[in-house]
Write a protein that holds these residues in place. Structure first.
Motif, PDB file in Angstrom:
ATOM      1  N   ASN A  35      28.834  40.351  47.714  1.00 24.22           N
ATOM      2  CA  ASN A  35      27.702  41.513  48.136  1.00 24.22           C
ATOM      3  C   ASN A  35      27.740  42.482  47.095  1.00 24.22           C
ATOM      4  O   ASN A  35      26.600  42.838  46.492  1.00 24.22           O
ATOM      5  N   ALA A  36      29.096  42.906  46.507  1.00 23.62           N
ATOM      6  CA  ALA A  36      28.694  44.037  45.583  1.00 23.62           C
ATOM      7  C   ALA A  36      28.043  43.435  44.238  1.00 23.62           C
ATOM      8  O   ALA A  36      27.086  44.181  43.526  1.00 23.62           O
ATOM      9  N   LEU A  37      28.509  42.337  43.862  1.00 21.68           N
ATOM     10  CA  LEU A  37      27.877  41.837  42.739  1.00 21.68           C
ATOM     11  C   LEU A  37      26.416  41.449  42.740  1.00 21.68           C
ATOM     12  O   LEU A  37      25.664  41.890  41.823  1.00 21.68           O
ATOM     13  N   GLU A  38      26.061  41.104  43.882  1.00 22.07           N
ATOM     14  CA  GLU A  38      24.645  40.537  44.078  1.00 22.07           C
ATOM     15  C   GLU A  38      23.945  41.757  44.186  1.00 22.07           C
ATOM     16  O   GLU A  38      22.590  41.796  43.802  1.00 22.07           O
ATOM     17  N   HIS A  39      24.327  42.818  45.061  1.00 14.60           N
ATOM     18  CA  HIS A  39      23.523  43.932  45.614  1.00 14.60           C
ATOM     19  C   HIS A  39      23.787  45.117  44.702  1.00 14.60           C
ATOM     20  O   HIS A  39      22.919  45.946  44.425  1.00 14.60           O
ATOM     21  N   GLY A  40      25.040  45.381  44.871  1.00 14.50           N
ATOM     22  CA  GLY A  40      25.710  46.633  44.633  1.00 14.50           C
ATOM     23  C   GLY A  40      25.184  47.026  42.853  1.00 14.50           C
ATOM     24  O   GLY A  40      24.898  48.170  42.642  1.00 14.50           O
ATOM     25  N   PHE A  41      25.472  45.780  42.307  1.00 12.68           N
ATOM     26  CA  PHE A  41      25.066  46.011  40.729  1.00 12.68           C
ATOM     27  C   PHE A  41      23.934  45.305  40.302  1.00 12.68           C
ATOM     28  O   PHE A  41      23.812  44.944  39.138  1.00 12.68           O
TER      29      PHE A  41
ATOM     30  N   THR B  78      18.403  41.596  54.672  1.00 17.31           N
ATOM     31  CA  THR B  78      18.531  41.645  53.270  1.00 17.31           C
ATOM     32  C   THR B  78      17.247  42.270  52.578  1.00 17.31           C
ATOM     33  O   THR B  78      16.228  42.482  53.307  1.00 17.31           O
ATOM     34  N   THR B  79      17.797  43.030  51.710  1.00 14.28           N
ATOM     35  CA  THR B  79      16.579  44.025  50.888  1.00 14.28           C
ATOM     36  C   THR B  79      16.098  42.902  49.805  1.00 14.28           C
ATOM     37  O   THR B  79      15.298  43.559  48.910  1.00 14.28           O
ATOM     38  N   ARG B  80      16.567  41.719  49.526  1.00 14.17           N
ATOM     39  CA  ARG B  80      15.918  40.800  48.453  1.00 14.17           C
ATOM     40  C   ARG B  80      15.496  39.551  48.957  1.00 14.17           C
ATOM     41  O   ARG B  80      16.131  38.456  48.849  1.00 14.17           O
ATOM     42  N   MET B  81      14.461  39.651  50.037  1.00 15.00           N
ATOM     43  CA  MET B  81      13.943  38.700  50.610  1.00 15.00           C
ATOM     44  C   MET B  81      13.558  37.386  49.654  1.00 15.00           C
ATOM     45  O   MET B  81      12.909  37.652  48.538  1.00 15.00           O
ATOM     46  N   GLY B  82      13.831  36.315  49.942  1.00 13.44           N
ATOM     47  CA  GLY B  82      13.787  34.925  49.106  1.00 13.44           C
ATOM     48  C   GLY B  82      14.785  34.804  47.948  1.00 13.44           C
ATOM     49  O   GLY B  82      14.789  33.538  47.377  1.00 13.44           O
ATOM     50  N   GLN B  83      15.830  35.839  47.995  1.00 12.85           N
ATOM     51  CA  GLN B  83      16.734  35.642  46.943  1.00 12.85           C
ATOM     52  C   GLN B  83      18.122  35.552  47.333  1.00 12.85           C
ATOM     53  O   GLN B  83      19.253  35.301  46.894  1.00 12.85           O
TER      54      GLN B  83
END
Length: 762
Positions: A666-672, A717-722
């Motif tokens: 989650n950190a890798l995908e969203h945090g950074f 999710t804040t990255r809908m579709g991803q």
């Protein structure tokens, strides 16, 4: 005229008539009530029969002889319930003679039908079928269409396994005119359930079996109610829903124990033992199976006793008690001495072969396996041939490639058959050992594809089991409601009573409303879950559909151009380009869908899948980072670990690693997201109360305040579709349901996020 079974209102009315009757007018009422209670309350049934027989001793004439013959038949059926087959057969033969003497064709049909039931589990198949035919002929002479329909339905039910297509056609034609009597309806439901099971419609099978079970309970036909309930449990077992199977088996076992019938109790115990064995609760399984065996001894040589011996043998083999397992199989072999074609021989010979192989007796093991293969070849059982050939290959490794290739040839000759993944894996290993690495790779790919199909099938079965449970709950609620309404209507006899009933009904409706509100909340939750799944899958599946549709249109245009004879090279190249683009889009869409389905499986938490053991934080952190190190390094993200090397605590190591992995992902995908530099720190410390606290902190972009309360919600999710929106949800599920701890989050936008996992003392 007596029916086979009747519902509770008929029995209640008969009780009232008997209570008001005096003298000789009590005798036929006593016999009738005793007949209808023969399974529902066999002790009272026999007491009424004894009382009636005393009165019949002083009464002569055809009617008294008819009643006496009926009591003889009642006692025959009672002896059957208590597994006294010899006495049951003697009394049934006596009843046949008594009904014949007075030319009572209806009674004669009932007696022949009872005799066929007594012979059902024995070796005299010819005698059983003869009595079925004689019973049908007697009913036809009596002009009793409903009883004839009952025999016809029973006959079809007995033949479903051998000819399901004929059974389905018989259902379409019907067995009698509407309305269908309840006793015929029971067998219709049973046939529908069996046909549905053989047609790969497990939900329908469960529904029909449970309907038959409930109807049998209403009629007081407890023997069939127990069988139908056990069949419903077996259907849940085939779907892999062992919890539902266990619930149903325990229910029917309680019903069987309340009757005291050893055969029914033994059957339920053996099936419950099998469920326990599948749940790997071997100690409980052994206790149930051994109790079943002690009761099954009352039916020596029966197929039921053979099945119990096989189940015990399997259990002993799984526990490594090979001698005990072989002894159990030896009992079955002795029982099957006069039936050399029985399918259980293959199972037993293969088990013996494996034990002999472990003991170093290779030649004897090969002889047993060879005998099993010969049997399956004679029977034309191709799937059985595949199983035995796989065993022979394992026994003769590394020279078993010939057997495996033969097994593959057999599998490919079966229309619609899915070649087992294990067979492809064996072939891959054998080809690799032989140096044929191209063939090994090909079979390993086949094995992987088949395994994925099997996983999807298991997921589908689980969804079907959930659907079946939901439908059963709905049906039970509706049945309870109808029963409550009927009870209220029957009790409206006086104004005061009516007022009491109205108040009672209002209370029932209030409770029903409460239940409905609870159900509505559950359905709303389920609806949200389904909507989330549908939303996530809609885009990739829609894209795939668009690609395939476009490809179909291009293909039609291409075919039209070919037919016209005027196709140019430019048009051909354009067509190939369109095909390539459509294929790429379809492939990408299907890959996205497969990834989403894999994520959805995280919604179900099976605590048994996470073994408990000792956790070392440093090792656990390393396991969690194992698959993510390349991606972290590529993004320039440093990882700091702060944990005492000597720290140890009891927990679920694999579950804890999975949680930490999802937090890091989650950190890798969203945090950074959008950053190429950063730092993640992992820390573990012992708490004063004996528990542990693990912290995952990053200096990424952080989480907006309005999103903090939703990060553990499914599909958020804040990255809908991803992103599927299931990573943190599944992590929180593992923490609460498996690890027994808590997971909290805090964040400052622009400065990073911190996840704190607190575990309770061991």
């Amino acid at each position: 005229m007596l029916d086979v079974f009747v519902t509770q209102p008929r029995r209640d009315a008969l009780e009232q008539r008997l209570e008001a009757a005096t003298g000789l007018e009590r005798l036929p009422l006593q016999v009738e009530l005793a007949w209808y209670l023969r399974q529902l309350d066999w002790a009272r049934s026999l007491a009424l029969a004894d009382e009636a027989e005393q009165g019949l001793a002083a009464w002569t004439g055809p009617e008294s002889r008819r009643l006496a013959a009926r009591l003889t038949l009642l006692r025959a059926e009672t002896r059957l319930l208590f597994a006294d087959l010899g006495e049951a057969q003697r009394l049934a033969a006596q009843a046949i003679a008594e009904f014949e003497a007075i030319d009572d064709q209806l009674g004669l049909g009932d007696a022949h039908s009872a005799m066929s039931t007594i012979l059902f589990d024995g070796p005299d198949t010819e005698g059983r079928n003869r009595h079925i035919d004689l019973g049908l002929a007697a009913y036809q002479r009596a002009g009793h269409a409903d009883r004839a329909a009952l025999v016809s339905a029973r006959r079809v039910a007995n033949s479903v396994l051998s000819d399901p297509a004929a059974a389905a056609r018989a259902l379409e034609q019907g067995f009698c005119d509407e309305p269908v009597p309840d006793v015929v309806r029971v067998w219709e439901l049973t046939i529908r359930a069996l046909v549905a099971a053989l047609s790969n419609e497990p939900v329908a099978s469960i529904r029909f079996f449970t309907q038959a079970h409930e109807l049998c309970l209403e009629l007081g036909a407890l023997r069939n109610a127990i069988v139908s309930g056990s069949n419903a449990a077996e259907s849940f077992t085939r779907l892999g829903d062992l919890e539902a199977a266990l619930e149903w088996q325990e229910r029917v076992l309680a019903l069987a124990r309340s009757t005291g019938w050893p055969g029914s109790v033994s059957m339920c115990l053996s099936q419950l033992g099998n469920v326990m064995r599948k749940m790997q609760r071997n100690g409980e399984a052994r206790a149930y199976l051994q109790e079943a065996m002690s009761l099954g001894a009352l039916l020596p040589g029966s197929s039921h006793q053979g099945n119990i011996c096989v189940a015990l043998g399997q259990l002993e083999m799984e526990d490594g008690n090979f001698e005990a397992g072989l002894a159990a199989f030896g009992v079955v072999q002795a029982m099957l001495a006069n039936d050399p074609q029985h399918e259980l021989h293959e199972f037993i010979w293969c088990a013996q072969a494996q034990v002999l192989l472990q003991q170093g007796q290779v030649q004897q093991a090969l002889e047993k396996a060879g005998a099993a293969l010969s049997l399956k070849l004679r029977m034309g059982d191709k799937t059985g041939q595949i199983r035995v050939l796989q065993l022979l290959a394992r026994m003769q490794a590394p020279a078993g490639l010939r057997h495996l290739q033969q097994a593959l040839d057999v599998a490919q000759s079966i229309s619609g058959y899915q070649t087992p993944a294990e067979l492809h894996q064996q072939l891959a290993t054998a080809h690799a050992d032989a140096g044929d690495f191209a063939a090994a790779y090909e079979h390993s790919q086949f094995a992987l594809t088949t395994f994925k199909k099997t996983q999807n099938s298991a997921l589908n079965n689980r969804a079907l089991a959930m659907q079946a449970r939901f439908e059963l709950d709905q049906a039970r609620a509706e049945a309870r409601r109808e029963h409550e309404v009927a009870e209220a209507l029957r009790e409206t006899t006086a104004a005061a009573e009516l007022a009491r009933q109205q108040a009672h009904q209002a209370l029932l409706e209030l409770r029903q409303t409460q239940k409905q509100l609870v159900q509505a909340e559950k359905m709303a939750s389920l609806g949200g879950l389904v909507a989330g799944v549908a939303h996530e899958l809609n885009t990739p599946l829609g894209n795939g559909l668009v690609a395939v549709t476009a490809l179909s249109d291009k293909l039609a245009a291409f075919q039209q151009g070919m037919a016209g004879g005027g196709l140019k090279r430019q048009a051909f190249d354009a067509f190939l380009q369109d095909v390539e683009l459509a294929a790429q889009l379809a492939q990408a869409s299907l890959q996205r869908s497969a990834k989403l389905v894999s994520s959805f499986k995280q919604l179900a938490i099976d605590q048994g899948a996470w073994p408990r053991g000792e956790c070392a934080p440093v090792q656990t952190f390393d396991t969690a980072l194992q698959n993510l190190r390349p991606a972290l390094a590529a993004r320039g993200i440093a990882v700091e670990i702060d944990a005492p090397a000597e720290l140890r605590f009891a927990s679920y190591p694999s579950a804890l690693s999975a949680v930490l992995g999802r937090l890091l992902d989650n950190a890798l995908e969203h945090g950074f997201a959008g950053r190429d530099q950063g730092r993640v720190s992992l820390r573990c410390e012992r708490l004063d109360g004996g528990g542990c606290r693990l912290t995952v902190r990053d200096n990424g972009c952080g989480i907006a305040a309005e999103h903090l309360a939703k990060v553990f919600d499914p599909f958020f999710t804040t990255r809908m579709g991803q992103s599927s929106g299931l990573g943190l949800y599944s992590a929180n599920n593992l923490v609460t349901q498996v690890l027994g701890g808590t997971l909290t989050v805090s964040s400052v936008p622009g400065e990073g996020s911190e996840f704190v996992l607190e575990l309770p003392p061991a």
